[in-house]
Scaffold this active site. Structure first.
Site, PDB file in Angstrom:
ATOM      1  N   THR A  36      77.450  28.318  22.122  1.00  0.00           N
ATOM      2  CA  THR A  36      76.299  29.204  21.919  1.00  0.00           C
ATOM      3  C   THR A  36      75.836  29.799  23.240  1.00  0.00           C
ATOM      4  O   THR A  36      75.618  31.012  23.346  1.00  0.00           O
ATOM      5  CB  THR A  36      75.140  28.438  21.263  1.00  0.00           C
ATOM      6  OG1 THR A  36      75.578  27.913  20.017  1.00  0.00           O
ATOM      7  CG2 THR A  36      73.949  29.348  21.035  1.00  0.00           C
ATOM      8  N   TYR A  99      76.036  32.545   7.972  1.00  0.00           N
ATOM      9  CA  TYR A  99      75.875  33.745   7.150  1.00  0.00           C
ATOM     10  C   TYR A  99      76.416  33.567   5.727  1.00  0.00           C
ATOM     11  O   TYR A  99      75.728  33.865   4.760  1.00  0.00           O
ATOM     12  CB  TYR A  99      76.502  34.994   7.791  1.00  0.00           C
ATOM     13  CG  TYR A  99      76.174  36.248   6.998  1.00  0.00           C
ATOM     14  CD1 TYR A  99      74.929  36.862   7.144  1.00  0.00           C
ATOM     15  CD2 TYR A  99      77.066  36.777   6.072  1.00  0.00           C
ATOM     16  CE1 TYR A  99      74.596  37.976   6.384  1.00  0.00           C
ATOM     17  CE2 TYR A  99      76.739  37.884   5.316  1.00  0.00           C
ATOM     18  CZ  TYR A  99      75.504  38.475   5.470  1.00  0.00           C
ATOM     19  OH  TYR A  99      75.173  39.566   4.712  1.00  0.00           O
ATOM     20  N   TYR A 124      79.229  20.837  14.725  1.00  0.00           N
ATOM     21  CA  TYR A 124      78.085  21.452  15.404  1.00  0.00           C
ATOM     22  C   TYR A 124      77.082  21.858  14.338  1.00  0.00           C
ATOM     23  O   TYR A 124      77.283  22.841  13.619  1.00  0.00           O
ATOM     24  CB  TYR A 124      78.567  22.649  16.220  1.00  0.00           C
ATOM     25  CG  TYR A 124      77.533  23.362  17.055  1.00  0.00           C
ATOM     26  CD1 TYR A 124      76.246  22.853  17.246  1.00  0.00           C
ATOM     27  CD2 TYR A 124      77.849  24.562  17.689  1.00  0.00           C
ATOM     28  CE1 TYR A 124      75.306  23.518  18.021  1.00  0.00           C
ATOM     29  CE2 TYR A 124      76.921  25.232  18.472  1.00  0.00           C
ATOM     30  CZ  TYR A 124      75.659  24.707  18.635  1.00  0.00           C
ATOM     31  OH  TYR A 124      74.729  25.372  19.405  1.00  0.00           O
ATOM     32  N   ARG A 129      70.322  28.499  13.582  1.00  0.00           N
ATOM     33  CA  ARG A 129      71.171  29.678  13.769  1.00  0.00           C
ATOM     34  C   ARG A 129      72.102  29.945  12.588  1.00  0.00           C
ATOM     35  O   ARG A 129      72.503  31.089  12.373  1.00  0.00           O
ATOM     36  CB  ARG A 129      72.004  29.541  15.052  1.00  0.00           C
ATOM     37  CG  ARG A 129      71.188  29.684  16.329  1.00  0.00           C
ATOM     38  CD  ARG A 129      72.073  29.604  17.569  1.00  0.00           C
ATOM     39  NE  ARG A 129      71.286  29.655  18.799  1.00  0.00           N
ATOM     40  CZ  ARG A 129      71.222  30.703  19.615  1.00  0.00           C
ATOM     41  NH1 ARG A 129      71.872  31.811  19.321  1.00  0.00           N
ATOM     42  NH2 ARG A 129      70.502  30.643  20.713  1.00  0.00           N
ATOM     43  N   LYS A 152      77.539  17.599  17.636  1.00  0.00           N
ATOM     44  CA  LYS A 152      76.430  18.133  18.413  1.00  0.00           C
ATOM     45  C   LYS A 152      75.308  18.382  17.408  1.00  0.00           C
ATOM     46  O   LYS A 152      75.388  19.303  16.589  1.00  0.00           O
ATOM     47  CB  LYS A 152      76.816  19.430  19.128  1.00  0.00           C
ATOM     48  CG  LYS A 152      75.640  20.044  19.887  1.00  0.00           C
ATOM     49  CD  LYS A 152      75.988  21.363  20.562  1.00  0.00           C
ATOM     50  CE  LYS A 152      74.724  21.930  21.235  1.00  0.00           C
ATOM     51  NZ  LYS A 152      74.980  23.223  21.891  1.00  0.00           N
ATOM     52  N   ILE A 187      75.112  18.145  24.826  1.00  0.00           N
ATOM     53  CA  ILE A 187      75.671  19.452  25.189  1.00  0.00           C
ATOM     54  C   ILE A 187      74.452  20.324  25.430  1.00  0.00           C
ATOM     55  O   ILE A 187      73.770  20.728  24.491  1.00  0.00           O
ATOM     56  CB  ILE A 187      76.589  19.992  24.079  1.00  0.00           C
ATOM     57  CG1 ILE A 187      77.800  19.062  23.928  1.00  0.00           C
ATOM     58  CG2 ILE A 187      77.044  21.414  24.399  1.00  0.00           C
ATOM     59  CD1 ILE A 187      78.730  19.432  22.782  1.00  0.00           C
TER      60      ILE A 187
END
Length: 281
Positions: A36, A99, A124, A129, A152, A187
């Protein structure tokens, strides 16, 4: 690791090599490239592969490199994860498909397909997001896939141990909490700026000195806050330029450089941490 760009928007490979060295010299155990913070959505596959190869070449064979290879297209993710392994990455960071908003069956099928590549996989989970959250129960189930080794976790509310997975903090503010419950690390973004202190947090935690770890964590709160004054990686790139680590804080649209007001919030935190001389007046 952020992806340095020149002012014309091209990937600055030389700056990326220098930043990789800087991070390792300032406390990081390893590097996540094209995550990211690395603005992965606006990098082409060719640019990602070139970055993985360049960083591997720069740091040598012994530094752990994790390649951000996830997307919202399973076939693309599989191909890019395979390319990451071929480029020398030790593991892949694979984000929840965004999405598309897949259901749990779709999430399972996505990671089952990526698992077949054969490279170690870090899940992740970042619902802020991707819109989709992977519950701790489903994360634990995915952890039974042969190549899924960790997660993560960027859902702070659900951060905690998960049997069979190495859990890494996905947000700077919960790095200390992750150390306390015996997690595998983090991270992180602020390690670009205060890497030695965050390494001291880790080392103190591993030595059982949680009081010292918490003390450092408290001291770093202003830095954590400075890197979240607007969307990541805008603030950290601005800070890296202020510190002279990067020559340019250029980003790729739709990300734009920090405003003067945002810079005015970032600079005092750097000054308070002793990273920058205090402004006059």
């Amino acid at each position: 690791m952020v992806t340095p760009f020149s002012d014309d928007g091209a990937v600055d490979e030389a700056a990326a090599r220098g930043l990789a060295r800087h991070l390792l010299e300032n406390g990081s155990h390893g590097l996540v490239v094209t995550g990211t913070s690395g603005e992965s959505p606006t990098l082409s596959d060719q640019e990602k592969i070139a970055l993985w190869r360049a960083v591997r070449d720069e740091v040598g064979p012994d530094v752990p490199i994790v390649a951000g290879s996830g997307s919202n297209d399973t076939h693309h993710t599989v191909e890019l994860t395979r390319a990451a392994a071929e480029a020398g990455a030790d593991a892949a960071l694979v984000v929840t498909p965004y999405y598309n908003k897949p259901n749990e069956d779709g999430i399972r099928a996505h990671y089952e397909a990526v698992n077949e590549v054969g490279v170690p996989i870090l899940l992740y989970n970042i619902p802020s997001r991707t819109v989709v959250n992977i519950s701790p129960e489903l994360l634990g189930e995915l952890g039974r896939l042969s190549n899924v080794v960790g997660v993560k976790q960027a859902n702070d509310a659900e951060l905690g141990p998960i049997e069979g997975l190495d859990v890494l903090a996905g947000n700077d503010g919960v790095f200390g909490r992750t150390i306390e419950f015996g997690g595998a690390g983090g991270i992180l973004v602020s390690s670009h700026l205060v890497g030695p202190q965050m390494r001291q947090m880790w080392d103190a935690g591993q030595a059982g000195d949680l009081d010292r770890m918490r003390e450092i964590d408290a001291e770093l709160q202003p830095i954590y806050e400075a890197t979240t004054v607007t969307a990541n990686p805008i603030p950290v790139k601005a800070a890296l330029k202020m510190l002279g680590v990067l020559e340019s804080d250029a980003l790729r649209l739709p990300m734009v450089a920090a405003t003067e007001n945002q810079r005015a919030q970032i600079r005092p935190a750097l000054e308070a941490a002793g990273l920058l001389a205090a402004s006059a007046g």
